[in-house]
Design an enzyme around this catalytic site. Structure first.
Site, PDB file in Angstrom:
ATOM      1  N   GLU A 275       1.070  -1.063  -0.095  1.00 26.02           N
ATOM      2  CA  GLU A 275       0.011   0.100  -0.083  1.00 26.02           C
ATOM      3  C   GLU A 275       0.897   1.218   0.224  1.00 26.02           C
ATOM      4  O   GLU A 275       0.805   2.150   1.137  1.00 26.02           O
ATOM      5  CB  GLU A 275      -0.919  -0.169   1.275  1.00 26.02           C
ATOM      6  CG  GLU A 275      -1.815  -1.006   1.365  1.00 26.02           C
ATOM      7  CD  GLU A 275      -2.338  -1.273   2.863  1.00 26.02           C
ATOM      8  OE1 GLU A 275      -1.935  -0.526   3.697  1.00 26.02           O
ATOM      9  OE2 GLU A 275      -3.526  -2.152   3.011  1.00 26.02           O
ATOM     10  N   TYR A 318       5.043  18.254  11.073  1.00 24.00           N
ATOM     11  CA  TYR A 318       6.073  17.153  11.358  1.00 24.00           C
ATOM     12  C   TYR A 318       7.329  17.576  11.111  1.00 24.00           C
ATOM     13  O   TYR A 318       8.240  16.631  11.033  1.00 24.00           O
ATOM     14  CB  TYR A 318       6.075  16.080  10.222  1.00 24.00           C
ATOM     15  CG  TYR A 318       4.416  15.501   9.988  1.00 24.00           C
ATOM     16  CD1 TYR A 318       3.796  14.837  10.891  1.00 24.00           C
ATOM     17  CD2 TYR A 318       4.023  15.682   8.626  1.00 24.00           C
ATOM     18  CE1 TYR A 318       2.761  14.291  10.536  1.00 24.00           C
ATOM     19  CE2 TYR A 318       2.626  15.135   8.592  1.00 24.00           C
ATOM     20  CZ  TYR A 318       2.113  14.517   9.294  1.00 24.00           C
ATOM     21  OH  TYR A 318       0.696  13.888   9.051  1.00 24.00           O
ATOM     22  N   CYS A 346      -1.279  33.893  10.699  1.00 23.68           N
ATOM     23  CA  CYS A 346      -0.873  34.724  11.842  1.00 23.68           C
ATOM     24  C   CYS A 346      -0.750  33.560  12.806  1.00 23.68           C
ATOM     25  O   CYS A 346      -1.531  33.462  13.834  1.00 23.68           O
ATOM     26  CB  CYS A 346      -2.218  35.263  12.337  1.00 23.68           C
ATOM     27  SG  CYS A 346      -2.560  36.519  11.078  1.00 23.68           S
ATOM     28  N   TYR A 375       0.394  14.144   0.683  1.00 20.66           N
ATOM     29  CA  TYR A 375       0.223  14.515   1.957  1.00 20.66           C
ATOM     30  C   TYR A 375       0.309  16.339   1.970  1.00 20.66           C
ATOM     31  O   TYR A 375       0.645  16.848   3.081  1.00 20.66           O
ATOM     32  CB  TYR A 375       0.884  13.929   3.110  1.00 20.66           C
ATOM     33  CG  TYR A 375       0.978  12.564   3.426  1.00 20.66           C
ATOM     34  CD1 TYR A 375      -0.240  12.051   3.533  1.00 20.66           C
ATOM     35  CD2 TYR A 375       1.876  11.749   2.933  1.00 20.66           C
ATOM     36  CE1 TYR A 375      -0.538  10.502   3.706  1.00 20.66           C
ATOM     37  CE2 TYR A 375       1.892  10.503   2.862  1.00 20.66           C
ATOM     38  CZ  TYR A 375       0.606   9.688   3.339  1.00 20.66           C
ATOM     39  OH  TYR A 375       0.511   8.208   3.227  1.00 20.66           O
TER      40      TYR A 375
HETATM   41  C1  LIG Z   1      -0.697   5.754   5.546  1.00 16.44           C
HETATM   42  C2  LIG Z   1      -1.079   4.435   5.257  1.00 16.44           C
HETATM   43  C3  LIG Z   1      -0.399   3.807   4.226  1.00 16.44           C
HETATM   44  C4  LIG Z   1       0.651   4.574   3.166  1.00 16.44           C
HETATM   45  O1  LIG Z   1       1.742   5.101   3.716  1.00 16.44           O
HETATM   46  P1  LIG Z   1       2.825   5.891   2.831  1.00 16.44           P
HETATM   47  O2  LIG Z   1       3.779   6.035   3.833  1.00 16.44           O
HETATM   48  O3  LIG Z   1       2.197   6.877   2.316  1.00 16.44           O
HETATM   49  O4  LIG Z   1       3.362   4.835   1.804  1.00 16.44           O
HETATM   50  C5  LIG Z   1      -0.686   2.587   3.864  1.00 16.44           C
HETATM   51  N1  LIG Z   1      -1.405   1.766   4.501  1.00 16.44           N
HETATM   52  C6  LIG Z   1      -2.091   2.372   5.636  1.00 16.44           C
HETATM   53  C7  LIG Z   1      -2.937   1.474   6.451  1.00 16.44           C
HETATM   54  C8  LIG Z   1      -1.840   3.569   5.795  1.00 16.44           C
HETATM   55  O5  LIG Z   1      -2.448   3.989   6.931  1.00 16.44           O
END
Ligand SMILES: *Cc1c(COP(=O)(O)O)cnc(C)c1O
Length: 421
Positions: A275, A318, A346, A375
């Site tokens: 993912e 961050y 501000c 992001y």
């Molecule tokens: C945020 C998230 C991602 C993606 O993370 P990246 O650092 O953008 O690759 C994948 N899986 C889950 C469950 C997430 O919460």
């Protein structure tokens, strides 16, 4: 490699000069490159080509319909974390069987909509959620495919706000309790266990934490199979980091990541899902902004831009570093100046960079924030009543606005004054 390069001294997005887009849509704006997005997806797809796999783009990184449509066309799936993302993915043409639903707090309504519309799997994060999903599925006379997200208790060595794989984090169930929870799932007729899920954090710059987590998942796969569970799919999450500061960071490449996955899990005969969000979208986007003023402070010089923390919150939230570059390439040997780069909001937190050494700027010059494709726009707000900034997609010589800048009337009409006031 991305497709934001200087040509004849002007920063381009693929074949389009950024000043041309600025003239057409005004500043600030986000700009994404189709070639870069596609390239990053393909890198992951190829890195896992040794086995059965699906790259599920984590659309929370950049959920514009055009970006999700591009991913769908390339053959990717998506990872969604809300029903809003699910519905956007469907609207972008993503088939239900390629949508994975993650997140710690899925509601029954969200579960129902996803089951109706089609879903690849739910990544379940707790027993109460499992009970709710079983009930919803049974009430619809269907069966919900699930994995259980396990928390492997490894240190992702990333920023605390985006680490998710330690036992003190809110995510998943402790891996030590996995047997109990899988037994519980197996006894629920509304659920079908298909695999295991793990995601330990974001912006990881080393492979080691992944490897530690995946080794634990491999062991768990063997144990659960021995206990009679059918584990056919492993969702390995996202999290691979990108180089934000070009010079001194070299996070692992998707190729190395894929090879490590093969080494740790390749003999398990499972379908692998990953993912990635940031690595696909991050370096595929820039935010372009204009200098409003150069202000002389006491012992420091401020570069005041027309973009602010509401447009790109990562530096304030961050302590993130973004490379900031002039859109018109400075001549070699030109003077450098130390700037605090700030927006007009501000709050002192509205600071993009402190003491950044940059070429001399004057009012109306354009600057680009690199690595702003993930992001960025998705975390923006209209704080200080600053309308969301537009998003532009470039492919070759073409560019199009993929989200328009709201007008001030839009902004005003979003609120309602009660008749009794
Ligand atoms: C945020 C998230 C991602 C993606 O993370 P990246 O650092 O953008 O690759 C994948 N899986 C889950 C469950 C997430 O919460």
């Amino acid at each position: 490699m991305d497709h934001f390069l200087y040509r004849d001294g002007i920063l381009h997005a693929e074949n389009v000069p950024l000043p041309e887009i600025a003239a057409a849509v005004g500043t600030p704006f986000y700009c994404y490159s189709v070639a870069t997005l596609s390239r990053h997806y393909r890198l992951f797809d190829e890195a896992l080509s040794w086995g059965d796999h699906l790259v599920c783009y984590a659309m929370k990184a950049n959920s514009n319909l055009a970006v999700v449509k591009l991913m769908a066309d390339l053959g990717a799936g998506v990872d969604v974390v809300s029903i809003g993302e699910y519905l956007k993915a469907k609207a972008a043409g993503m088939p239900g069987e390629r949508i994975v639903f993650s997140g710690v707090g899925k509601t029954r309504d969200e579960m129902r909509i996803a089951l109706e519309g089609g879903i690849r799997q739910f990544n379940v994060e707790s027993e109460p959620e499992m009970i709710a999903l079983n009930e919803v599925a049974l009430s619809m006379d269907t069966v919900a495919p699930i994995t259980v997200r396990v928390n492997p208790d490894v240190d992702a060595k990333t920023h605390a706000k985006i680490a998710t794989g330690k036992s003190e984090n809110k995510f998943g169930i402790p891996i030590s309790r996995a047997h109990e929870v899988y037994a519980m799932a197996a006894a629920m007729p509304g659920l079908k266990v298909v695999g295991i899920d793990v995601h330990i954090g974001s912006q990881l710059t080393e492979l080691e934490p992944f490897e530690l987590a995946y080794a634990k998942v491999a062991e768990l796969t063997r144990d659960l199979r021995a206990a009679g569970h059918e584990i056919t799919r492993l969702d390995l999450g996202g999290g691979l980091g990108i180089p934000y500061a070009r010079s001194n960071e070299a996070p692992p490449l998707p190729t190395d990541y894929g090879a490590m996955v093969q080494r740790v899990l390749g003999d398990l005969d499972v379908e692998v899902e990953i993912e990635p969000g940031r690595l696909i979208a991050g370096n595929a986007g820039v935010m372009v902004s204009k200098v409003i003023y150069v202000k002389e402070g006491e012992g420091r010089r401020f570069l005041i831009l027309d973009s602010a923390m509401n447009d790109l919150i990562r530096p304030s939230m961050y302590e993130a570093f973004h490379d900031i570059v002039p859109v018109v390439e400075p001549e070699p040997g030109k003077d450098l100046t130390e700037y605090d780069v700030v927006g007009p909001v501000c709050e002192s937190g509205d600071t993009f960079a402190k003491g950044r050494v940059l070429p001399d700027f004057k009012a109306d010059d354009l600057v680009a924030f690199r690595s702003a494709g993930a992001y960025g726009a998705v975390m923006s707000s209209e704080y200080n009543s600053r309308p969301l900034i537009p998003e532009v997609l470039v492919s070759g010589e073409h560019f199009d606005v993929i989200r328009a800048r709201p007008t001030f009337d839009d902004l005003i009409n979003r609120d309602t004054i009660p008749v009794w006031l």
